[in-house]
Design a protein around this motif. Structure first.
Motif, PDB file in Angstrom:
ATOM      1  N   GLU A   1      80.778  62.649   1.006  1.00  0.00           N
ATOM      2  CA  GLU A   1      81.571  61.847   0.800  1.00  0.00           C
ATOM      3  C   GLU A   1      82.079  60.750   2.023  1.00  0.00           C
ATOM      4  OE1 GLU A   1      85.690  61.317  -1.008  1.00  0.00           O
ATOM      5  OE2 GLU A   1      85.516  63.349  -0.265  1.00  0.00           O
ATOM      6  N   LYS A   2      81.952  61.214   3.707  1.00  0.00           N
ATOM      7  CA  LYS A   2      82.359  60.513   4.783  1.00  0.00           C
ATOM      8  C   LYS A   2      81.436  60.098   4.685  1.00  0.00           C
ATOM      9  CE  LYS A   2      86.424  64.389   5.709  1.00  0.00           C
ATOM     10  NZ  LYS A   2      86.967  65.596   6.155  1.00  0.00           N
ATOM     11  N   ALA A   3      80.192  60.824   4.737  1.00  0.00           N
ATOM     12  CA  ALA A   3      79.281  60.344   5.694  1.00  0.00           C
ATOM     13  C   ALA A   3      78.730  58.924   5.215  1.00  0.00           C
ATOM     14  CB  ALA A   3      78.033  61.276   5.831  1.00  0.00           C
ATOM     15  N   THR A   4      78.996  58.949   3.528  1.00  0.00           N
ATOM     16  CA  THR A   4      78.892  57.923   2.308  1.00  0.00           C
ATOM     17  C   THR A   4      79.916  56.604   3.489  1.00  0.00           C
ATOM     18  OG1 THR A   4      78.625  58.774   1.215  1.00  0.00           O
ATOM     19  CG2 THR A   4      78.636  56.556   0.513  1.00  0.00           C
ATOM     20  N   VAL A   5      80.938  57.140   3.360  1.00  0.00           N
ATOM     21  CA  VAL A   5      82.330  55.635   3.460  1.00  0.00           C
ATOM     22  C   VAL A   5      81.453  55.674   5.437  1.00  0.00           C
ATOM     23  CG1 VAL A   5      84.429  55.889   5.001  1.00  0.00           C
ATOM     24  CG2 VAL A   5      83.852  56.975   2.389  1.00  0.00           C
ATOM     25  N   TYR A   6      81.541  56.438   5.781  1.00  0.00           N
ATOM     26  CA  TYR A   6      81.260  55.742   7.732  1.00  0.00           C
ATOM     27  C   TYR A   6      79.441  55.021   7.294  1.00  0.00           C
ATOM     28  CZ  TYR A   6      78.945  56.610  12.148  1.00  0.00           C
ATOM     29  OH  TYR A   6      78.402  55.904  13.848  1.00  0.00           O
ATOM     30  N   GLN A   7      78.462  55.213   7.032  1.00  0.00           N
ATOM     31  CA  GLN A   7      77.459  54.373   6.864  1.00  0.00           C
ATOM     32  C   GLN A   7      77.714  53.292   6.100  1.00  0.00           C
ATOM     33  OE1 GLN A   7      74.710  56.138   8.192  1.00  0.00           O
ATOM     34  NE2 GLN A   7      74.337  53.778   7.920  1.00  0.00           N
ATOM     35  N   LYS A   8      78.889  53.227   5.332  1.00  0.00           N
ATOM     36  CA  LYS A   8      79.180  51.613   4.742  1.00  0.00           C
ATOM     37  C   LYS A   8      79.750  51.052   5.673  1.00  0.00           C
ATOM     38  CE  LYS A   8      78.449  52.876  -0.201  1.00  0.00           C
ATOM     39  NZ  LYS A   8      79.456  53.319  -1.758  1.00  0.00           N
ATOM     40  N   ALA A   9      80.709  51.676   6.204  1.00  0.00           N
ATOM     41  CA  ALA A   9      81.665  51.246   7.911  1.00  0.00           C
ATOM     42  C   ALA A   9      80.154  50.729   8.659  1.00  0.00           C
ATOM     43  CB  ALA A   9      82.691  51.729   7.306  1.00  0.00           C
ATOM     44  N   PHE A  10      79.984  51.338   9.025  1.00  0.00           N
ATOM     45  CA  PHE A  10      78.920  50.425  10.023  1.00  0.00           C
ATOM     46  C   PHE A  10      78.076  49.888   9.991  1.00  0.00           C
ATOM     47  CE2 PHE A  10      75.215  51.176  12.565  1.00  0.00           C
ATOM     48  CZ  PHE A  10      76.070  51.721  13.802  1.00  0.00           C
ATOM     49  N   ASP A  11      77.395  49.751   8.622  1.00  0.00           N
ATOM     50  CA  ASP A  11      76.192  49.004   8.122  1.00  0.00           C
ATOM     51  C   ASP A  11      77.276  47.370   8.270  1.00  0.00           C
ATOM     52  OD1 ASP A  11      74.171  50.670   8.216  1.00  0.00           O
ATOM     53  OD2 ASP A  11      74.116  50.991   6.149  1.00  0.00           O
ATOM     54  N   ALA A  12      78.302  47.278   7.242  1.00  0.00           N
ATOM     55  CA  ALA A  12      79.382  46.452   7.431  1.00  0.00           C
ATOM     56  C   ALA A  12      79.427  45.733   8.733  1.00  0.00           C
ATOM     57  CB  ALA A  12      80.620  46.307   6.762  1.00  0.00           C
ATOM     58  N   ALA A  13      79.962  46.864   9.850  1.00  0.00           N
ATOM     59  CA  ALA A  13      80.317  46.375  11.030  1.00  0.00           C
ATOM     60  C   ALA A  13      79.396  45.806  12.019  1.00  0.00           C
ATOM     61  CB  ALA A  13      81.133  47.071  11.933  1.00  0.00           C
ATOM     62  N   ALA A  14      77.755  46.319  11.859  1.00  0.00           N
ATOM     63  CA  ALA A  14      76.727  45.853  12.563  1.00  0.00           C
ATOM     64  C   ALA A  14      76.810  44.858  11.891  1.00  0.00           C
ATOM     65  CB  ALA A  14      75.690  46.756  12.136  1.00  0.00           C
ATOM     66  N   LYS A  15      76.736  44.368  10.428  1.00  0.00           N
ATOM     67  CA  LYS A  15      76.060  42.994  10.270  1.00  0.00           C
ATOM     68  C   LYS A  15      77.094  41.831  10.404  1.00  0.00           C
ATOM     69  CE  LYS A  15      75.295  40.580   5.608  1.00  0.00           C
ATOM     70  NZ  LYS A  15      75.567  40.518   4.191  1.00  0.00           N
ATOM     71  N   GLU A  16      78.141  42.305  10.603  1.00  0.00           N
ATOM     72  CA  GLU A  16      79.455  41.393  11.228  1.00  0.00           C
ATOM     73  C   GLU A  16      79.611  41.110  12.727  1.00  0.00           C
ATOM     74  OE1 GLU A  16      84.295  41.123  11.950  1.00  0.00           O
ATOM     75  OE2 GLU A  16      83.645  42.659  10.246  1.00  0.00           O
ATOM     76  N   LEU A  17      78.939  42.097  12.848  1.00  0.00           N
ATOM     77  CA  LEU A  17      78.500  41.728  14.905  1.00  0.00           C
ATOM     78  C   LEU A  17      77.129  40.567  14.925  1.00  0.00           C
ATOM     79  CD1 LEU A  17      79.468  44.987  15.909  1.00  0.00           C
ATOM     80  CD2 LEU A  17      80.755  42.873  16.229  1.00  0.00           C
ATOM     81  N   LYS A  18      76.532  41.420  13.934  1.00  0.00           N
ATOM     82  CA  LYS A  18      75.490  40.463  14.647  1.00  0.00           C
ATOM     83  C   LYS A  18      75.124  39.157  13.723  1.00  0.00           C
ATOM     84  CE  LYS A  18      71.399  43.899  13.513  1.00  0.00           C
ATOM     85  NZ  LYS A  18      71.174  44.662  12.553  1.00  0.00           N
ATOM     86  N   GLU A  19      75.924  38.346  12.923  1.00  0.00           N
ATOM     87  CA  GLU A  19      76.291  37.489  12.385  1.00  0.00           C
ATOM     88  C   GLU A  19      77.203  36.524  13.899  1.00  0.00           C
ATOM     89  OE1 GLU A  19      75.994  35.527  10.049  1.00  0.00           O
ATOM     90  OE2 GLU A  19      74.506  36.942   9.403  1.00  0.00           O
ATOM     91  N   LEU A  20      78.261  37.099  13.934  1.00  0.00           N
ATOM     92  CA  LEU A  20      78.968  36.667  15.451  1.00  0.00           C
ATOM     93  C   LEU A  20      78.008  36.741  16.573  1.00  0.00           C
ATOM     94  CD1 LEU A  20      82.784  39.042  15.478  1.00  0.00           C
ATOM     95  CD2 LEU A  20      81.671  36.484  14.558  1.00  0.00           C
ATOM     96  N   ARG A  21      77.306  37.442  17.160  1.00  0.00           N
ATOM     97  CA  ARG A  21      76.284  37.103  17.741  1.00  0.00           C
ATOM     98  C   ARG A  21      75.234  35.467  17.729  1.00  0.00           C
ATOM     99  NH1 ARG A  21      72.721  41.830  20.354  1.00  0.00           N
ATOM    100  NH2 ARG A  21      73.843  41.409  22.219  1.00  0.00           N
ATOM    101  N   ARG A  22      75.360  35.156  16.992  1.00  0.00           N
ATOM    102  CA  ARG A  22      74.534  33.365  16.662  1.00  0.00           C
ATOM    103  C   ARG A  22      75.046  32.805  16.629  1.00  0.00           C
ATOM    104  NH1 ARG A  22      71.813  34.295  11.056  1.00  0.00           N
ATOM    105  NH2 ARG A  22      70.489  36.070  11.394  1.00  0.00           N
TER     106      ARG A  22
END
Length: 56
Positions: A35-56
């Motif tokens: 459960e915790k690993a899933t929450v972490y991975q979803k939040a990590f992926d969302a944050a990474a995607k958001e950060l990549k968009e901001l770098r453009r």
């Protein structure tokens, strides 16, 4: 899982995603329960995607 635990997991994931984008070493997902690993991975992926968009 309490809301406080979930918030802390999401905060950690965002922090790790930011560190990874900056080129700093991270230890990866520190949670062993599914459960915790899933929450972490979803939040990590969302944050990474958001950060990549901001770098453009």
């Amino acid at each position: 899982m309490t809301p406080e635990q979930q918030n802390e997991i999401q905060r950690r994931a965002k922090q790790d995603a930011t560190a990874q984008m900056a080129g700093w070493p991270t230890k990866g997902n520190p949670f062993s329960s599914a459960e915790k690993a899933t929450v972490y991975q979803k939040a990590f992926d969302a944050a990474a995607k958001e950060l990549k968009e901001l770098r453009r």
